[in-house]
Design a protein around this motif. Structure first.
Motif, PDB file in Angstrom:
ATOM      1  N   ALA A 197       7.345 -13.232  -8.579  1.00 20.06           N
ATOM      2  CA  ALA A 197       7.136 -11.675  -8.417  1.00 20.06           C
ATOM      3  C   ALA A 197       5.480 -11.674  -7.841  1.00 20.06           C
ATOM      4  O   ALA A 197       4.644 -12.352  -8.284  1.00 20.06           O
ATOM      5  CB  ALA A 197       6.966 -11.069  -9.775  1.00 20.06           C
ATOM      6  N   ARG A 198       5.475 -10.599  -6.991  1.00 18.87           N
ATOM      7  CA  ARG A 198       4.125 -10.369  -6.447  1.00 18.87           C
ATOM      8  C   ARG A 198       3.701  -9.004  -6.804  1.00 18.87           C
ATOM      9  O   ARG A 198       4.637  -8.223  -6.394  1.00 18.87           O
ATOM     10  CB  ARG A 198       4.069 -10.488  -4.974  1.00 18.87           C
ATOM     11  CG  ARG A 198       2.662 -10.277  -4.437  1.00 18.87           C
ATOM     12  CD  ARG A 198       2.732 -10.431  -3.018  1.00 18.87           C
ATOM     13  NE  ARG A 198       1.621  -9.942  -2.183  1.00 18.87           N
ATOM     14  CZ  ARG A 198       1.348 -10.233  -1.205  1.00 18.87           C
ATOM     15  NH1 ARG A 198       1.866 -11.332  -0.443  1.00 18.87           N
ATOM     16  NH2 ARG A 198       0.219  -9.900  -0.484  1.00 18.87           N
ATOM     17  N   CYS A 240       5.890  -4.050  -6.001  1.00 25.52           N
ATOM     18  CA  CYS A 240       6.262  -5.250  -6.425  1.00 25.52           C
ATOM     19  C   CYS A 240       7.205  -5.943  -5.740  1.00 25.52           C
ATOM     20  O   CYS A 240       8.556  -5.082  -4.926  1.00 25.52           O
ATOM     21  CB  CYS A 240       6.913  -5.220  -7.735  1.00 25.52           C
ATOM     22  SG  CYS A 240       6.072  -4.690  -9.257  1.00 25.52           S
ATOM     23  N   ARG A 241       7.402  -7.280  -5.371  1.00 27.25           N
ATOM     24  CA  ARG A 241       8.341  -7.743  -4.622  1.00 27.25           C
ATOM     25  C   ARG A 241       8.843  -8.984  -5.375  1.00 27.25           C
ATOM     26  O   ARG A 241       7.876 -10.135  -5.988  1.00 27.25           O
ATOM     27  CB  ARG A 241       7.697  -8.306  -3.293  1.00 27.25           C
ATOM     28  CG  ARG A 241       8.658  -9.178  -2.438  1.00 27.25           C
ATOM     29  CD  ARG A 241       8.455  -9.125  -1.093  1.00 27.25           C
ATOM     30  NE  ARG A 241       9.415  -9.698  -0.164  1.00 27.25           N
ATOM     31  CZ  ARG A 241      10.269  -9.163   0.440  1.00 27.25           C
ATOM     32  NH1 ARG A 241      10.318  -7.927   0.621  1.00 27.25           N
ATOM     33  NH2 ARG A 241      10.982 -10.074   1.316  1.00 27.25           N
ATOM     34  N   LEU A 242      10.037  -9.381  -5.389  1.00 27.57           N
ATOM     35  CA  LEU A 242      10.748 -10.287  -6.253  1.00 27.57           C
ATOM     36  C   LEU A 242      11.319 -11.510  -5.297  1.00 27.57           C
ATOM     37  O   LEU A 242      11.975 -10.617  -4.278  1.00 27.57           O
ATOM     38  CB  LEU A 242      11.544  -9.873  -7.225  1.00 27.57           C
ATOM     39  CG  LEU A 242      11.131  -9.272  -8.377  1.00 27.57           C
ATOM     40  CD1 LEU A 242      12.511  -8.471  -9.247  1.00 27.57           C
ATOM     41  CD2 LEU A 242      10.393  -9.980  -9.314  1.00 27.57           C
ATOM     42  N   ASP A 281      12.209  -5.465  -3.375  1.00 28.57           N
ATOM     43  CA  ASP A 281      11.117  -4.601  -3.493  1.00 28.57           C
ATOM     44  C   ASP A 281      11.251  -3.651  -4.101  1.00 28.57           C
ATOM     45  O   ASP A 281      12.326  -2.541  -4.251  1.00 28.57           O
ATOM     46  CB  ASP A 281      10.713  -4.235  -2.009  1.00 28.57           C
ATOM     47  CG  ASP A 281      10.250  -5.144  -1.179  1.00 28.57           C
ATOM     48  OD1 ASP A 281       9.450  -6.074  -1.427  1.00 28.57           O
ATOM     49  OD2 ASP A 281      10.858  -5.575   0.057  1.00 28.57           O
ATOM     50  N   PHE A 282      10.307  -3.208  -5.166  1.00 30.06           N
ATOM     51  CA  PHE A 282      10.419  -1.946  -5.967  1.00 30.06           C
ATOM     52  C   PHE A 282       9.135  -1.569  -6.425  1.00 30.06           C
ATOM     53  O   PHE A 282       8.030  -2.250  -6.178  1.00 30.06           O
ATOM     54  CB  PHE A 282      11.338  -2.335  -7.263  1.00 30.06           C
ATOM     55  CG  PHE A 282      10.731  -3.231  -8.123  1.00 30.06           C
ATOM     56  CD1 PHE A 282      10.064  -2.788  -9.451  1.00 30.06           C
ATOM     57  CD2 PHE A 282      10.821  -4.466  -7.854  1.00 30.06           C
ATOM     58  CE1 PHE A 282       9.884  -3.664 -10.252  1.00 30.06           C
ATOM     59  CE2 PHE A 282      10.426  -5.469  -9.031  1.00 30.06           C
ATOM     60  CZ  PHE A 282       9.813  -5.003 -10.005  1.00 30.06           C
ATOM     61  N   ARG A 283       8.871  -0.359  -7.277  1.00 32.78           N
ATOM     62  CA  ARG A 283       7.749   0.142  -7.868  1.00 32.78           C
ATOM     63  C   ARG A 283       7.796   0.201  -9.319  1.00 32.78           C
ATOM     64  O   ARG A 283       8.857   0.443 -10.043  1.00 32.78           O
ATOM     65  CB  ARG A 283       7.466   1.490  -7.472  1.00 32.78           C
ATOM     66  CG  ARG A 283       6.970   1.675  -5.961  1.00 32.78           C
ATOM     67  CD  ARG A 283       6.275   3.013  -5.882  1.00 32.78           C
ATOM     68  NE  ARG A 283       5.614   3.206  -4.617  1.00 32.78           N
ATOM     69  CZ  ARG A 283       4.487   2.646  -4.339  1.00 32.78           C
ATOM     70  NH1 ARG A 283       3.628   2.082  -5.385  1.00 32.78           N
ATOM     71  NH2 ARG A 283       3.721   2.436  -3.162  1.00 32.78           N
ATOM     72  N   LYS A 319      -3.960  -7.004  -5.935  1.00 33.92           N
ATOM     73  CA  LYS A 319      -4.300  -7.545  -7.127  1.00 33.92           C
ATOM     74  C   LYS A 319      -3.307  -7.369  -7.841  1.00 33.92           C
ATOM     75  O   LYS A 319      -2.261  -6.494  -7.746  1.00 33.92           O
ATOM     76  CB  LYS A 319      -5.552  -6.811  -7.632  1.00 33.92           C
ATOM     77  CG  LYS A 319      -6.776  -7.505  -6.761  1.00 33.92           C
ATOM     78  CD  LYS A 319      -7.736  -6.655  -7.432  1.00 33.92           C
ATOM     79  CE  LYS A 319      -9.222  -6.902  -6.579  1.00 33.92           C
ATOM     80  NZ  LYS A 319     -10.147  -6.252  -7.060  1.00 33.92           N
ATOM     81  N   SER A 320      -3.122  -8.080  -9.059  1.00 28.50           N
ATOM     82  CA  SER A 320      -2.018  -7.993  -9.993  1.00 28.50           C
ATOM     83  C   SER A 320      -2.269  -6.776 -10.696  1.00 28.50           C
ATOM     84  O   SER A 320      -3.166  -6.167 -11.043  1.00 28.50           O
ATOM     85  CB  SER A 320      -2.262  -9.132 -10.935  1.00 28.50           C
ATOM     86  OG  SER A 320      -1.778  -8.826 -12.190  1.00 28.50           O
TER      87      SER A 320
END
Length: 175
Positions: free
Chosen positions: A14-15, A22-24, A90-92, A172-173
Motif C-alpha cells: 500500500a502506498r 491510496c494505491r494497492l 487506486d482509492f481514497r 507522505k504516509s
C-alpha cells in the motif's frame, strides 16, 4: 504451485498519500481491507470492504461458479510466479478510515465460517466501545485470533489510520 515450483510468497503493498489517495498492489492470498466508521445514524459502528482479491485456484473457480468443488488453495499469482500482473487499485481514504493489511493466517476463517469483514467490524467496534485505540488493538486482536484458531500459517497484520487528509500535501504516509 501450478507452474511446478515448490513455493511462493503472497504480498500486499500500500502506498498512502497525505491527501488521502491510496494505491494497492497484491499477489497471493494476503489481503487489504478498508474499515470505515459509520455516522451516528447507523446501527453498526463500522463497515468493512475487502479491497483485494484472493489469488488461489478455489477463488478463481468461485469467480466462475458460486459452488466450486474441492479446496484448491494453491496460489495462482504469487511472488516468483504470476507476479508480473498483480492486482492494483487506486482509492481514497477519509478521516477515520482504517486500512488493514493481513496475511492469510490472520484472516483465517473460524469454525463458524464467519465472513472476515464481520470479524473486523466486531473487533473494531469492541475496541471503540471500550474507549481504546482501534488500530493498534485490532492488530493484537487479529494476531491472537489467528493463533487461537490453530496458528497453521503466519498471522501478520498492519494497520494505517487516516487521521486527516491534507490537500496539496507532498507525498507522505497518512498514518
Amino acid at each position: 504451485m501450478k507452474d511446478g515450483r515448490d513455493g511462493g510468497a503472497a504480498a500486499v503493498f500500500a502506498r498512502l498519500e497525505t491527501d488521502g489517495r491510496c494505491r494497492l498492489a497484491s499477489v497471493g492470498d494476503s489481503a487489504a481491507w478498508l474499515l470505515r466508521p459509520h455516522t451516528a445514524d447507523r446501527t453498526a459502528p463500522f463497515a468493512a470492504w475487502r479491497l483485494t482479491p484472493v489469488h488461489t485456484e478455489r477463488a478463481e473457480r468461485r469467480r466462475r461458479d458460486d459452488q466450486p468443488a474441492g479446496r484448491g488453495s494453491a496460489l495462482t499469482r504469487f511472488l516468483g510466479g504470476g507476479a508480473l500482473h498483480p492486482f492494483t487499485l487506486d482509492f481514497r481514504m477519509s478521516p477515520g478510515d482504517l486500512l488493514v493489511l493481513v496475511s492469510d493466517g490472520a484472516a483465517e476463517p473460524g469454525a463458524d465460517e464467519e465472513w472476515f469483514g464481520a470479524v473486523l467490524t466486531r473487533l473494531a467496534a469492541a475496541r471503540a466501545a471500550a474507549g481504546r485505540p482501534v488500530a493498534p488493538g485490532l492488530v493484537a486482536d487479529l494476531v491472537i485470533r489467528g493463533e487461537t484458531l490453530g496458528g497453521h500459517d503466519n498471522a501478520t497484520v498492519l494497520t494505517a489510520a487516516c487521521t486527516a487528509a491534507r490537500e496539496g500535501a507532498d507525498r507522505k504516509s497518512v498514518v
